[in-house]
Write a protein that holds these residues in place. Sequence first.
Motif, PDB file in Angstrom:
ATOM      1  N   ALA A  11       0.831  -1.197   0.000  1.00  0.00           N
ATOM      2  CA  ALA A  11       0.000   0.000   0.000  1.00  0.00           C
ATOM      3  C   ALA A  11       0.871   1.254   0.000  1.00  0.00           C
ATOM      4  O   ALA A  11       0.592   2.211  -0.731  1.00  0.00           O
ATOM      5  CB  ALA A  11      -0.927  -0.002   1.213  1.00  0.00           C
ATOM      6  N   LYS A  12       1.935   1.258   0.808  1.00  0.00           N
ATOM      7  CA  LYS A  12       2.849   2.396   0.830  1.00  0.00           C
ATOM      8  C   LYS A  12       3.522   2.566  -0.524  1.00  0.00           C
ATOM      9  O   LYS A  12       3.700   3.687  -1.002  1.00  0.00           O
ATOM     10  CB  LYS A  12       3.920   2.211   1.909  1.00  0.00           C
ATOM     11  CG  LYS A  12       3.416   2.410   3.308  1.00  0.00           C
ATOM     12  CD  LYS A  12       4.539   2.235   4.312  1.00  0.00           C
ATOM     13  CE  LYS A  12       4.055   2.324   5.731  1.00  0.00           C
ATOM     14  NZ  LYS A  12       5.146   2.127   6.696  1.00  0.00           N
ATOM     15  N   HIS A  13       3.900   1.443  -1.140  1.00  0.00           N
ATOM     16  CA  HIS A  13       4.549   1.473  -2.454  1.00  0.00           C
ATOM     17  C   HIS A  13       3.609   2.098  -3.482  1.00  0.00           C
ATOM     18  O   HIS A  13       4.014   2.959  -4.272  1.00  0.00           O
ATOM     19  CB  HIS A  13       4.950   0.048  -2.854  1.00  0.00           C
ATOM     20  CG  HIS A  13       5.794  -0.036  -4.067  1.00  0.00           C
ATOM     21  ND1 HIS A  13       5.273  -0.125  -5.333  1.00  0.00           N
ATOM     22  CD2 HIS A  13       7.144  -0.060  -4.207  1.00  0.00           C
ATOM     23  CE1 HIS A  13       6.254  -0.193  -6.195  1.00  0.00           C
ATOM     24  NE2 HIS A  13       7.409  -0.151  -5.546  1.00  0.00           N
ATOM     25  N   ALA A  14       2.355   1.689  -3.466  1.00  0.00           N
ATOM     26  CA  ALA A  14       1.368   2.223  -4.408  1.00  0.00           C
ATOM     27  C   ALA A  14       1.121   3.712  -4.169  1.00  0.00           C
ATOM     28  O   ALA A  14       0.993   4.488  -5.123  1.00  0.00           O
ATOM     29  CB  ALA A  14       0.063   1.443  -4.299  1.00  0.00           C
ATOM     30  N   THR A  15       1.081   4.114  -2.899  1.00  0.00           N
ATOM     31  CA  THR A  15       0.879   5.521  -2.568  1.00  0.00           C
ATOM     32  C   THR A  15       2.043   6.363  -3.068  1.00  0.00           C
ATOM     33  O   THR A  15       1.837   7.438  -3.653  1.00  0.00           O
ATOM     34  CB  THR A  15       0.718   5.698  -1.043  1.00  0.00           C
ATOM     35  OG1 THR A  15      -0.414   4.950  -0.613  1.00  0.00           O
ATOM     36  CG2 THR A  15       0.556   7.159  -0.662  1.00  0.00           C
ATOM     37  N   LEU A  16       3.259   5.873  -2.852  1.00  0.00           N
ATOM     38  CA  LEU A  16       4.430   6.605  -3.331  1.00  0.00           C
ATOM     39  C   LEU A  16       4.430   6.691  -4.849  1.00  0.00           C
ATOM     40  O   LEU A  16       4.771   7.730  -5.421  1.00  0.00           O
ATOM     41  CB  LEU A  16       5.712   5.940  -2.834  1.00  0.00           C
ATOM     42  CG  LEU A  16       6.024   6.130  -1.355  1.00  0.00           C
ATOM     43  CD1 LEU A  16       7.174   5.232  -0.935  1.00  0.00           C
ATOM     44  CD2 LEU A  16       6.348   7.580  -1.049  1.00  0.00           C
TER      45      LEU A  16
END
Length: 51
Positions: A11-16
């Motif tokens: 999720a963090k990867h997608a947000t970044l």
Amino acid sequence: MSDSHSAALLAKHATLDARISNESQRPRPDETLVHRLKKQKLKIKEALAKL
């Protein structure tokens, strides 16, 4: 590691990725910010690879 941990990293990867894309599409993107976000994204990708 747990599935919830890998899900959180994804999720963090997608947000970044979305933030990088949004910033890059601006007329005058903040290159320092884009560089910092890409470094964060790479660290998360490396952490996911270790799982």
